[in-house]
Design an enzyme around this catalytic site. Structure first.
Site, short mmCIF file in Angstrom:
data_model
loop_
_atom_site.label_atom_id
_atom_site.label_comp_id
_atom_site.label_asym_id
_atom_site.label_seq_id
_atom_site.Cartn_x
_atom_site.Cartn_y
_atom_site.Cartn_z
N THR A 108 5.06 -51.14 -22.89
CA THR A 108 4.76 -50.13 -21.77
C THR A 108 3.36 -49.23 -22.24
O THR A 108 3.09 -49.20 -23.52
CB THR A 108 5.86 -49.17 -22.29
OG1 THR A 108 7.26 -49.54 -21.77
CG2 THR A 108 5.69 -47.91 -21.14
N GLU B 182 14.09 -50.19 -21.01
CA GLU B 182 14.67 -51.62 -20.63
C GLU B 182 15.09 -51.74 -19.64
O GLU B 182 16.23 -52.28 -19.27
CB GLU B 182 15.52 -51.75 -21.83
CG GLU B 182 14.80 -51.97 -23.22
CD GLU B 182 15.83 -52.61 -24.46
OE1 GLU B 182 16.45 -53.66 -24.21
OE2 GLU B 182 15.64 -52.04 -25.50
C1 LIG Z 1 12.75 -43.30 -25.84
C2 LIG Z 1 12.23 -44.41 -25.32
C3 LIG Z 1 11.82 -45.63 -26.18
C4 LIG Z 1 10.99 -46.70 -25.61
N1 LIG Z 1 10.60 -47.55 -26.36
C5 LIG Z 1 9.87 -48.45 -26.05
C6 LIG Z 1 9.26 -49.58 -26.80
O1 LIG Z 1 9.73 -49.61 -28.01
N2 LIG Z 1 8.48 -50.17 -26.44
C7 LIG Z 1 8.03 -50.32 -24.97
O2 LIG Z 1 7.22 -51.11 -24.97
N3 LIG Z 1 8.42 -49.54 -24.31
C8 LIG Z 1 9.40 -48.44 -24.62
N4 LIG Z 1 9.86 -47.44 -23.92
C9 LIG Z 1 9.57 -47.48 -22.41
C10 LIG Z 1 10.30 -47.84 -21.17
O3 LIG Z 1 10.57 -49.18 -21.43
C11 LIG Z 1 9.88 -47.43 -19.94
O4 LIG Z 1 10.01 -45.92 -20.14
C12 LIG Z 1 10.69 -47.92 -18.66
O5 LIG Z 1 10.37 -49.19 -18.46
C13 LIG Z 1 10.57 -47.21 -17.58
O6 LIG Z 1 9.29 -47.25 -17.10
P1 LIG Z 1 8.47 -45.60 -16.68
O7 LIG Z 1 8.91 -44.71 -17.66
O8 LIG Z 1 7.14 -46.30 -16.61
O9 LIG Z 1 8.98 -45.44 -15.45
P2 LIG Z 1 8.33 -45.50 -14.01
O10 LIG Z 1 8.51 -46.88 -13.70
O11 LIG Z 1 7.09 -44.82 -13.69
O12 LIG Z 1 9.55 -45.03 -12.95
C14 LIG Z 1 9.48 -43.50 -12.55
C15 LIG Z 1 10.19 -43.49 -11.21
O13 LIG Z 1 9.75 -44.32 -10.21
C16 LIG Z 1 10.77 -45.08 -9.83
N5 LIG Z 1 10.52 -46.54 -9.70
C17 LIG Z 1 9.56 -47.16 -10.24
N6 LIG Z 1 9.17 -48.43 -9.60
C18 LIG Z 1 10.17 -48.49 -8.65
C19 LIG Z 1 10.35 -49.69 -7.73
N7 LIG Z 1 9.64 -50.57 -7.54
N8 LIG Z 1 11.09 -49.25 -6.76
C20 LIG Z 1 11.67 -48.16 -6.50
N9 LIG Z 1 11.43 -47.03 -7.57
C21 LIG Z 1 10.64 -47.37 -8.54
C22 LIG Z 1 11.84 -45.34 -10.88
O14 LIG Z 1 13.15 -45.27 -10.41
C23 LIG Z 1 11.82 -43.71 -11.56
O15 LIG Z 1 12.56 -42.84 -10.91
C24 LIG Z 1 10.52 -46.62 -24.24
C25 LIG Z 1 10.95 -45.43 -23.53
C26 LIG Z 1 11.70 -44.27 -23.94
C27 LIG Z 1 11.76 -43.18 -23.12
#
Ligand SMILES: Cc1cc2nc3c(=O)[nH]c(=O)nc-3n(C[C@H](O)[C@H](O)[C@H](O)COP(=O)(O)OP(=O)(O)OC[C@H]3O[C@@H](n4cnc5c(N)ncnc54)[C@H](O)[C@@H]3O)c2cc1C
Ligand SMILES: Cc1cc2nc3c(=O)[nH]c(=O)nc-3n(C[C@H](O)[C@H](O)[C@H](O)COP(=O)(O)OP(=O)(O)OC[C@H]3O[C@@H](n4cnc5c(N)ncnc54)[C@H](O)[C@@H]3O)c2cc1C
Lengths: 669, 669
Positions: free
Chosen positions: B132, B430
């Site tokens: 991410t 995930e």
């Molecule tokens: C505590 C924690 C630990 C983590 N650990 C790791 C790690 O070790 N390594 C790593 O790489 N990542 C890690 N992550 C990241 C995690 O994988 C991402 O937060 C997750 O993939 C969600 O992506 P985002 O936060 O960018 O949400 P976004 O994609 O920005 O989503 C925001 C909103 O948009 C909506 N949305 C997005 N795309 C679409 C779509 N195509 N259609 C409809 N709705 C959509 C979603 O439903 C959501 O409501 C971690 C996250 C957290 C919170």
């Protein structure tokens, strides 16, 4: 991104704020209230210890209030909930002003008020509201703390005789309070007189516990930790006879229990008036909590909507084999995201409308304080469920909006991270939401029975009027089936459906209740066996109540650009509720649902250009939001990065990588 | 109170535990796994600083694992989720073992695995999973980190070229990791080859950042704060060519991009196998998250159910004028409370069944790793939505159970206080739950189209079979209407209804999608315009999937006392879902709903005597629960009081009332 969004709006933000808060004056007053407090919010507060949080919240509260109060300022109805909106945490002074002062005013005799109020207003004594015990919260009548009158000395002897009777959850008793308004069972000469309130000094001039009194903090909580919510054990604590709050009753020196009668001499009328006054106080408090629920949810909406416009995620063209630099969508463009966001915005506007409507109702009722008013019991009963449902909806809404912010919503610096957890105790406290909804249900059952007896039912309960006809059948009460999507944008038709739902749910559970009782079940057993259905009836009623208030508030609006947008929000509030299906089982024909789904989609599109303007209209300053991702300039990533750099874990770099590194990690590497 | 409750049970707890965890051996294995970790849980942890939490979690993790791992122990499928259940917090080592190791194994060439794996297993290098970025989470294809191949030196040059490209949310990069598996866009000689993974050493032997690398913690989070989830900026960081993970592809010294073909030589088959393997890994991970969701929810159920039996609240006889010492009800006797509690217990058992079913499916699929299996795509697609829905249901369930504990559930020492907030990031990470449900929807739309073309659809998608008939009409597909409550306790009929819902929801939204596209909308636009309905179809399908798995698992059980109770829970899972009405709009006739409500009430009563035994069967030791109000001996009030006395705010008593007293409060008193 945000300026572009703002340019799309179909209305002037200032006009919408006026509609929300009740006019230009109110908006000004609200800003004035927000100003001093907003200067005292700290971006770094999420890293503070509890001690630090407590200390600052006390200091800030006193600094902000003392001068104003000394100059005679007393907050107006809506101002208290505005204050609550800004305060990130409750803090130890809030219950002093919010619960202890009203107890003095509401329960004290004129002499008691004269003695205690000025000192309390001036922070010379700090009071706690001591009702709940370790083993009793909702069941107030079963509180076990005793106040036994000692006719020898003319004192009350207060005791929490068992572990479970210990006072618990008493905000600010842990470290701060000097006095407490203690709820206890009054016992005079062996006879129980029920719950009464007593003024007990709990700490001496060195702030040490007085003899027989043990005080402490209950421990760290899920949220809202700036306050020393505490416990209190009383063992044979003697207080003067004059320390029983005695606006309405007192105990004579020789141990007689006396009720005061109004000077007019008519004791029936006096007690009706007293009841009325206490109803009014309760309704007012619940109107305040409804507004507060709206205000807190508004902050979450502001963060999530703005962020969803700034956040772009996912290729506009999803076919394979494109460059990673291809154009992407703002996440607000995703229908599900938009549906979740606008659902909360609509709920928020609806709650705000109900809060205002209730404030207005209280004002009107107070004006005619001597006339009997048939709508009083009904407003009182609805206010219970309204507090219950709105605090619950608000907490749920904040959490869903947090999820809408994806991973970043999990960071506390997002501002939305701990909003729900700081707020959510309000769903349980001052009336557990389920217990309150059951109160509303009880009123509905009574109103139903009255209607069945042919009596007139007033106000909102008027939707039960059809029951007065002995031949009435619920199936014939369904409003006309809409033929086109436009019909579902008609607020009158929507209202009819919500009204019909209350009628149907009330009838259904009422009949079930009657059947059980006529089979010989006790009232308690039958009630409990129907409780799930009773709660559904009450929720249906409260939604109807909210929709009705929302429509009424819209009808008072003039601005030609504001009104259509409010109408869309109002229709969305109703239509999403129908589409979700909860509480509607069996009530809506399938064609209607198809139309409702289509109506939802259309409304989500129609409201899209107004998204940012709708949350800007909440008029919440950046300092109050205290959010990296919801700031009004949209510089989300810069703010996240800057805030992360300030993380305490990043400060030691260069010396030790982190506390414990040498000990737990280095030996393995 | 609890011994009395336990005496009521209709089954032996040990037999139920075996049913839950897959036999007596599994229960034993689970206890064995729980033992060492359970000794390392600390009641006072809610008062710890982040540094302290981190330090202890690292130390504990290494102490528990190192010896076992060196002796060759590798956890079995379900053991990982059991470990997750006990760990109060994720901790910095969990992503090392849980994400980094699997990346080495899954993406590394045999030489790479041989080099890196032993060192990683032995904690000589600590790895981070760096996918991410600040501006990209769900949209993985749009990640902006670049790995440009420099043909001059034979190195990759890694860069996060913009603020938004900075790696973010990378668990344990903040302070702890020495290495990172970095996802980056591979660019060779100006050509984009898409995302690849690179092994990057990020800290030197003194644990300082290497040149060009900036690392830090992202800041405090809503929960789960024992881990240094961090950020990473890369500026011109050079790594050897051999550090691109190259199980399936590599770049030659002179800059040619090569795919490896399997030794068999059939590249089509090889890529199918690779896809299959990656599907299996994903399904397995999601099965694990489903089990974990069940396990965490089980802890919340244990606390809330036990507490609801100990808590008495409200007079049994509600008439006026009684003594405050009158007999009261246990709160579990209240129908609404019981309905909320048992709802979560049933969901928990259902999730557990789906987790087991999935584990079993993975095992079967792995056995036939070379045969093609038609159910694979379907299980893969369902696993996406299952992870999405179960993490969401679990978080929501924990929070509602917390509310069921009234005020006390707001205290962290209740054990249930921060369960949801520590867990809830799993709903976003995930795979965001909505994004995952839309993946399931995509599969459903494809299956529907296949059925409409007359093709056979297998496994769970078989519920779409009727669509193969060109004359099919959804209205004719509704299962027989139940005539009596008993019919609704019939699991086959319930399954038919859930199957019917999937069919109806899929058909409805599929037709809408087709209509939009045939009117000339692009696929993306039409998809988005139907997304709310698509999510509903996917959720319907996942509930069906869960119910089906639950029924299948029950059918393998033998114990005559266990089976009827599981059948009741299973029926309750289905019936409460119907009564709630969500997703059922228009699908259920009103008579059926009346029967379902009656069935729910009966099931709640029938399950009542088994309440405590059902949660005892989860077999969660007190140390793991770490809960004042959920302990197995039911000594709730004693525990609350003792824990409160330990609050740090209560330690200074006698000297200073609280930090800041002299400064902020004393001057006013
Ligand atoms: C505590 C924690 C630990 C983590 N650990 C790791 C790690 O070790 N390594 C790593 O790489 N990542 C890690 N992550 C990241 C995690 O994988 C991402 O937060 C997750 O993939 C969600 O992506 P985002 O936060 O960018 O949400 P976004 O994609 O920005 O989503 C925001 C909103 O948009 C909506 N949305 C997005 N795309 C679409 C779509 N195509 N259609 C409809 N709705 C959509 C979603 O439903 C959501 O409501 C971690 C996250 C957290 C919170
Ligand atoms: C942060 C915080 C601050 C507080 N501040 C104060 C304060 O300053 N002063 C003070 O006196 N108190 C205070 N309280 C206490 C608060 O008022 C109580 O927690 C509240 O009244 C709920 O009661 P309870 O916790 O005993 O819940 P319980 O009554 O024990 O409820 C437990 C469960 O039983 C259910 N239940 C209970 N009765 C019934 C019924 N009759 N029918 C159906 N279901 C039922 C409830 O729905 C709930 O799910 C505070 C609480 C909190 C959390």
């Amino acid at each position: 991104m945000l300026p572009m969004e703002r340019a799309k709006a179909s209305f002037e933000v200032a006009r919408m704020s006026e509609a929300l808060y009740g006019g230009a004056d109110a908006v000004k007053r609200r800003r004035f209230i927000m100003m001093p407090a907003a200067q005292l919010l700290y971006p770094e507060k999420h890293e503070w210890t509890r001690e630090e949080l407590m200390k600052r919240s006390i200091d800030d509260f006193i600094n902000i209030h003392k001068d104003f109060v000394q100059e005679g300022y007393r907050p107006q109805r809506d101002e208290v909930s505005w204050m609550g909106e800004i305060a990130g945490n409750t803090g130890s002074m809030m219950p002093h002003y919010g619960l202890f002062l009203p107890t003095i005013v509401g329960q004290g005799s004129p002499e008691q008020v004269a003695t205690w109020l000025p000192r309390a207003l001036n922070f010379e004594i700090i009071g706690c509201y001591a009702q709940t015990e370790l083993a009793h919260g909702s069941a107030i009548r079963a509180l076990q703390t005793q106040a036994v009158y000692d006719v020898e000395t003319g004192e009350f002897i207060l005791d929490t005789p068992t572990l479970g009777a210990m006072k618990w959850w008493n905000s600010n008793i842990g470290c701060v309070a000097t006095h407490a308004a203690v709820y206890a069972q009054l016992i005079v000469q062996g006879k129980e007189y029920g719950l009464h309130v007593f003024m007990v000094q709990v700490r001496d001039e060195n702030h040490h516990c007085l003899p027989g009194i043990e005080l402490g903090d209950c421990g760290r909580k899920l949220g809202d930790n700036a306050i020393d919510t505490g416990y209190m054990r009383l063992r044979g604590v003697r207080i003067p006879r004059e320390h029983m709050f005695s606006k309405r009753q007192y105990v004579t020196r020789d141990g007689q229990y006396k009720r005061r009668v109004s000077t007019g001499g008519d004791s029936g009328k006096a007690s009706a008036l007293a009841k009325r006054a206490s109803y009014l106080t309760m309704v007012q408090a619940r109107a305040g909590m409804t507004s507060l629920s709206a205000g807190k949810l508004a902050a979450a909406c502001t963060v999530a909507v703005r962020y969803s416009c700034v956040r772009v995620q996912g290729f506009a063209d999803t076919s394979e084999g494109q460059s990673y630099r291809s154009a992407e969508n703002q996440v607000i463009e995703y229908q599900i995201q938009r549906s979740r966001l606008f659902k909360q915005v609509a709920i928020c506007y609806a709650m705000r409308a109900s809060g205002s409507w209730m404030n207005e109702a209280v004002r009107k009722l107070s004006d005619v304080a001597n006339k009997s008013d048939a709508t009083m019991p009904e407003i009182h009963a609805s206010s219970a469920g309204l507090k219950g449902l709105c605090t619950k909806l608000s907490a749920d809404g904040m959490e869903d909006l947090r999820k809408c912010c994806g991973g970043h919503g999990f960071l506390l610096n997002s501002g939305i991270g701990s909003m729900a957890t700081d707020f959510v105790w309000q769903v349980s406290a001052e009336g557990d939401w389920v217990v309150l909804l059951l109160q509303t249900a009880r009123y509905l059952m009574n109103a139903r029975r009255a209607a069945l007896r042919g009596e007139q039912v007033s106000g909102l309960a008027a939707c039960l009027e059809p029951l007065r006809d002995p031949l009435f059948k619920i199936s014939s009460a369904r409003p006309s089936t809409p033929q086109a999507v436009e019909d579902l944008l008609n607020l009158d038709l929507l209202l009819q459906y919500f009204q019909y739902r209350t009628l149907a749910a009330t009838t259904k559970v009422g009949e079930r209740l009657d059947a059980k009782m006529s089979k010989g079940m006790s009232f308690e057993a039958a009630w409990n066996a129907c409780a799930v259905g009773l709660k559904r009836a009450a929720e249906s009623h409260i939604y109807y109540f909210m929709l009705r208030n929302f429509v009424e508030v819209i009808r008072t609006q003039q601005d030609e650009h504001v009104v259509p947008v409010l109408e869309r929000l109002c229709a969305l509030f109703a239509v999403q509720n129908m589409v979700a299906g909860e509480l509607w089982s069996g009530l809506l024909p399938e064609d209607l649902i198809d139309l409702a789904e289509e109506a939802e989609a259309q409304l989500l599109d129609a409201l899209r250009p107004d998204a940012v303007a709708l949350v800007d209209a909440f008029d919440i300053p950046d300092r109050v939001l205290n959010s990296t991702i919801g700031r009004s300039d949209g510089r989300v990533y810069e703010a996240l990065y800057e805030s992360a750099r300030d993380s305490p874990l990043n400060q030691g770099k260069g010396k030790v990588p982190f506390e414990g590194y040498e000990e737990v990690l280095a030996p393995h590497l």
